[in-house]
Design a protein around this motif. Structure first.
Motif, PDB file in Angstrom:
ATOM      1  N   THR A  18       0.943  -1.262  -0.039  1.00 30.10           N
ATOM      2  CA  THR A  18       0.054   0.044   0.032  1.00 30.10           C
ATOM      3  C   THR A  18       0.916   1.266  -0.135  1.00 30.10           C
ATOM      4  N   ALA A  19       2.048   0.927  -0.398  1.00 26.49           N
ATOM      5  CA  ALA A  19       3.015   2.310  -0.032  1.00 26.49           C
ATOM      6  C   ALA A  19       2.725   3.287  -0.973  1.00 26.49           C
ATOM      7  N   GLY A  20       2.074   3.253  -2.360  1.00 28.00           N
ATOM      8  CA  GLY A  20       1.552   4.410  -3.069  1.00 28.00           C
ATOM      9  C   GLY A  20       0.409   5.162  -2.483  1.00 28.00           C
ATOM     10  N   TYR A  21      -0.539   4.352  -2.101  1.00 33.28           N
ATOM     11  CA  TYR A  21      -1.873   4.976  -1.342  1.00 33.28           C
ATOM     12  C   TYR A  21      -1.266   5.676  -0.190  1.00 33.28           C
ATOM     13  N   GLN A  26      -0.199  10.358   3.235  1.00 32.77           N
ATOM     14  CA  GLN A  26       0.632  11.351   4.277  1.00 32.77           C
ATOM     15  C   GLN A  26       0.722  12.445   3.599  1.00 32.77           C
ATOM     16  N   HIS A  27       0.687  12.736   2.167  1.00 31.32           N
ATOM     17  CA  HIS A  27       0.898  14.160   1.691  1.00 31.32           C
ATOM     18  C   HIS A  27      -0.456  14.915   2.030  1.00 31.32           C
ATOM     19  N   ARG A  33      -2.648  19.756   7.723  1.00 29.83           N
ATOM     20  CA  ARG A  33      -1.573  20.450   8.817  1.00 29.83           C
ATOM     21  C   ARG A  33      -1.306  21.884   8.288  1.00 29.83           C
ATOM     22  N   THR A  34      -0.914  21.941   7.092  1.00 25.22           N
ATOM     23  CA  THR A  34      -0.772  23.179   6.788  1.00 25.22           C
ATOM     24  C   THR A  34      -1.922  24.014   6.636  1.00 25.22           C
ATOM     25  N   GLU A 197      -8.015   9.536  -7.904  1.00 24.99           N
ATOM     26  CA  GLU A 197      -8.904  10.909  -8.537  1.00 24.99           C
ATOM     27  C   GLU A 197      -9.559  11.852  -7.421  1.00 24.99           C
ATOM     28  N   PHE A 198     -10.209  10.984  -6.637  1.00 22.64           N
ATOM     29  CA  PHE A 198     -10.683  12.013  -5.463  1.00 22.64           C
ATOM     30  C   PHE A 198     -10.017  12.648  -4.848  1.00 22.64           C
ATOM     31  N   PHE A 199      -8.723  12.053  -4.350  1.00 24.22           N
ATOM     32  CA  PHE A 199      -7.610  12.667  -3.548  1.00 24.22           C
ATOM     33  C   PHE A 199      -6.979  13.927  -4.335  1.00 24.22           C
TER      34      PHE A 199
END
Length: 283
Positions: A18-21, A26-27, A33-34, A197-199
């Protein structure tokens, strides 16, 4: 130049990875947070503006005896900043809620996929072991075909048939799990693309909202400077009309007490007469 998109760049050759997800999530968390940091900055700045406006207002009443418009403009700016921060907070909360549904769905799919992959792997190991058992039973039966009694051969044959049936059942279970894993993989692939696409859409909205929010915030700060300068200019124009002599004459006309000094009082004259007589007597 071809545009890059989330759905084309966050995959992994390992079906259980699930590394890509996770990288996308995380991004998005960093972006959230920003948003919160800028929101808190606006709230803190509003507190500063309000405090400054109130203290300036109190000072103007204390020194000038009336309200100073600059202080009111800072109080208005503080309220505007709070409204800006509230809009950003509402946007952040809305994104959080809509994201939550997609993340929950993807988490379920990831767990199901991982569980099915584990089940399929175990079924594969079982199938391979049963195939080895069948081959071993067949080889054992062939080796003893000429040396064992008919009763022993029947037992070896029965054991071979049982091993064969067990291997066939293991093959069926393994094939079934492979098929389920394939279907689950296809479902996950489709949902992963939809999630990407949603993200990506959310990230574009976040960047746009932050950019416009900060831009508007700076516009308000710039306008405050303009407003303050306009108010200061009004004061400067008033100062240009200041005529020192007119102010002096205005005070005189308003508060004059008379244009004649007091004359010599009678007791002054009596004092001199008395002094003169006293001197004469002495001499």
């Amino acid at each position: 130049m071809r545009e890059l998109h989330f759905k084309d760049n966050f995959w992994n050759t390992d079906v259980t990875s699930t590394a890509g997800y996770d990288s996308i999530i995380q991004h998005l968390n960093d972006g959230k947070r920003t948003c919160k940091e800028i929101e808190d900055f606006m709230k803190a700045r509003a507190v500063i503006e309000e405090k400054y406006g109130k203290e300036l207002l109190a000072l103007s009443k204390k020194v000038c005896g009336k309200t100073e418009n600059v202080s009111l403009s800072h109080l208005h700016l503080a309220q505007t900043m709070r409204e800006e921060a509230k809009k950003l907070e509402d946007f952040r909360e809305k994104q959080k809620e809509t994201r939550k549904k997609v993340e929950q769905q993807m988490d379920v799919l990831h767990k199901q996929k991982a569980a099915q992959y584990k089940k399929t792997t175990e079924a594969k190991k079982t199938y391979e072991q049963k195939c080895r058992d069948k081959e071993e039973a067949e080889q054992n039966m062939n080796r003893n075909a000429t040396t064992s009694s008919s009763k022993q051969q029947e037992k070896l044959y029965a054991k071979t048939q049982q091993a064969k049936q067990t291997a066939e059942e293991a093959d069926r279970v393994y094939s079934q799990n492979v098929s389920l894993l394939g279907k689950m993989r296809e479902e996950w692939l489709n949902e992963h693309v939809k999630a990407c696409e949603f993200f990506e859409k959310q990230e574009m909205e976040r960047i746009n909202t932050l950019r416009n929010g900060v831009w508007t915030h700076l516009n308000h700060l710039s306008q405050q400077c303009v407003t303050s300068d306009e108010l200061y200019e009004d004061v400067r124009k008033s100062l240009e009309q200041c005529n020192i002599q007119e102010d002096i004459e205005h005070f005189i006309n308003l508060r004059r007490t008379g244009d004649k000094p007091p004359e010599m009082l009678p007791w002054h004259l009596a004092f001199f007469v008395f002094f003169f007589i006293s001197v004469k007597v002495l001499f």
